[in-house]
Structures are given as C-alpha cells and as structure tokens.
Design a protein around this motif. Structure first.
Motif, short mmCIF file in Angstrom:
data_model
loop_
_atom_site.label_atom_id
_atom_site.label_comp_id
_atom_site.label_asym_id
_atom_site.label_seq_id
_atom_site.Cartn_x
_atom_site.Cartn_y
_atom_site.Cartn_z
N LEU A 1 1.19 -1.21 0.04
CA LEU A 1 -0.13 -0.39 -0.25
C LEU A 1 1.08 1.80 0.07
N ASP A 2 0.42 2.24 -1.04
CA ASP A 2 1.20 3.25 -0.80
C ASP A 2 0.64 4.36 0.21
N ILE A 3 1.67 5.97 0.73
CA ILE A 3 1.03 6.53 1.63
C ILE A 3 -0.76 6.88 1.24
N ASN A 4 -1.12 6.71 -0.04
CA ASN A 4 -2.70 7.11 0.00
C ASN A 4 -3.08 5.94 0.61
N GLY A 5 -3.23 4.40 0.91
CA GLY A 5 -3.77 3.36 0.80
C GLY A 5 -4.25 2.76 -0.08
N ASN A 6 -3.47 3.33 -1.42
CA ASN A 6 -3.35 2.43 -2.94
C ASN A 6 -2.69 0.87 -3.23
N GLU A 7 -2.64 0.08 -2.73
CA GLU A 7 -2.08 -1.01 -4.05
C GLU A 7 -1.40 -0.81 -5.42
N LYS A 8 0.13 -1.52 -4.83
CA LYS A 8 1.05 -1.03 -5.86
C LYS A 8 1.29 -2.37 -6.23
N GLU A 9 2.08 -2.04 -7.26
CA GLU A 9 3.02 -3.36 -7.35
C GLU A 9 4.65 -2.80 -7.79
#
Length: 253
Positions: A187-195
């Motif tokens: 999860l990035d700082i915005n709470g979005n899952e990223k690879e």
C-alpha cells in the motif's frame, strides 16, 4: 559522508514504513512499567494502549528464547505516531504520510527521555532507523532500471528477472543493511495497492560489548540521530537509478 547534493524532499514520497528502535538492558520488564509513563506523558492527546499477542507468551519463555528478547509487547497509538514497548526495547513508528525527519526526530527524543525518566535502562546496546520505500513501476521499465544495480551470477546477467538481495555495509561507524525485493505488492501513502520494488534501509548504531549508559548517549543524541538519518538517506538515494529519481520529483531547496 558523501558530498553529492541530495534532494531535500521528494514530490512523490515512496516511504511506506519508518521505525526507530532502541534496545537496552533493563533491571525490570519495561512492558509492565513504560505504558503507564507514556499514558501520563501524552495525557492531552487521544491515545490507545493495547497488548500485542506475544504479551501472552509466559515471561520465562520469552526470557529463554533469544529471538523473543526484543519483541514489542505493548502498542501505544497516538494520532500520528505509534510507540512499541518490549521488555528490553522501545520503538517509534510514524503513521503515513511521513511527517518528515524534524518532527519524527522530536518524537524519538521524547521516547528516549521517557525511557530515561523510567530509570529502567541500565545500558544501551544499539539503536536503529529503518525506512522501507516502494518504487512503483509506472513506466513498465526493466527491474534493473528501477535501482542502481548491476548483478551477474556466473554467466547470468540480471535483466528483468525477479530478485531479492541483502547487503550489509559498514559506513561511518554505522551498520547499513540494504534489502531490495522486486515484484512486491504494498500500500502506498494513499492506501492504494501498487506493485513495484521495495528498497529497505536499516541503519544501526551498535555500542561496545560493555554497552553505554543512557545518560552518556543523551549528551550527543540529537547530533547522532542526524548522522543516523544522513547515512540512511545517502544510502537510499545511492540505490536509485537516475531516471527513477527524476520521476520521484526531487526538490533541492
């Protein structure tokens, strides 16, 4: 220390976790005493104290298992920070988004002052600062273009294969543990899952076998924390490929 000018901050902050930990020798189990002092110290802030699952492990079992010696046993949650308390350890973590080094350093110093006030720490064995950074591959670049890395094993040159690397380096009286792992989902700082790829920098200050008194460490603690942070920061930027650094929007103000 390197003389290369480093960015003051990044427009696209890759930090997904940051934690400072202090390990000490204690005459009494700190997890039974420090939470109450923390509760009093932050009486004007909203907070939440909770015992972690490992607290239920009998004390005699924890004391006889070296892998459990520095386990956090109690968590104190504040609005922006988390304090993790073990019988022989005290850690400070920052909720995302990261508030910057100046503010985080203040919370670290506050935690050390609370430890000194408790009179629990006979001596300090080490402290460390650990940052985990997620470099998302938005441009679909080869993995080796995300980091400043050249690796060959036998006749095999790393190109776009998955990899996990650990390197231990001595730098400016600190131990730097660098771990780089590809193909990670987080999860990035915005709470979005990223690879992407995780660059994990764990910078450690160890003290001699006879250890050091907390009062002596506190005399130069502010400067030593800055050095700890500088080494961690230099190591991270040295790991980045130049193209990725520009993508992270560096500011040199």
């Amino acid at each position: 220390m390197t003389t290369t000018k480093l960015p003051k901050k990044l427009g696209k902050d890759p930090i997904i976790d940051v934690i400072f930990e202090c390990r000490f020798d204690s005459r009494l189990p700190a997890s039974n005493i420090l939470p109450g002092i923390f509760y009093t110290k932050f009486s004007d802030e909203e907070k939440y104290l909770e015992r972690l699952p490992q607290f239920e492990i009998p004390e005699f079992v924890r004391n006889n298992d070296p892998s459990m010696e520095y386990l956090p046993l109690v968590r104190a949650r504040l609005k922006d920070y988390i304090f993790l308390i073990g019988d022989k350890s005290l850690a400070v973590a920052c909720n995302l988004p990261y508030k910057g080094w100046a503010e985080f350093k203040e919370k670290i110093i506050t935690a050390i002052e609370i430890l000194e006030l408790s009179e629990l720490a006979n001596s300090i064995s080490r402290y460390s600062l650990k940052y985990a950074n997620l470099i998302s591959n938005e441009h679909i670049l080869p993995k080796t273009k995300l980091v400043n890395l050249d690796l060959r094993i036998g006749s095999n040159l790393l190109k776009n294969e998955s990899f996990q690397i650990r390197l231990d380096l001595n730098k400016d009286d600190f131990i730097n543990i660098i771990q780089i792992i590809s193909n990670v989902r987080a999860l990035d700082i915005n709470g979005n899952e990223k690879e992407g790829l995780v660059i994990d920098i764990d910078t450690i200050k160890q003290f001699p076998d006879d250890q050091t008194q907390l009062g002596e460490i506190k005399k130069t603690l502010s400067d030593q924390l800055d050095k700890l942070h500088d080494v961690s920061k230099e190591t991270f930027f040295d790991c980045l490929h130049s193209e990725i650094l520009q993508h992270l929007e560096p500011h040199y103000e």
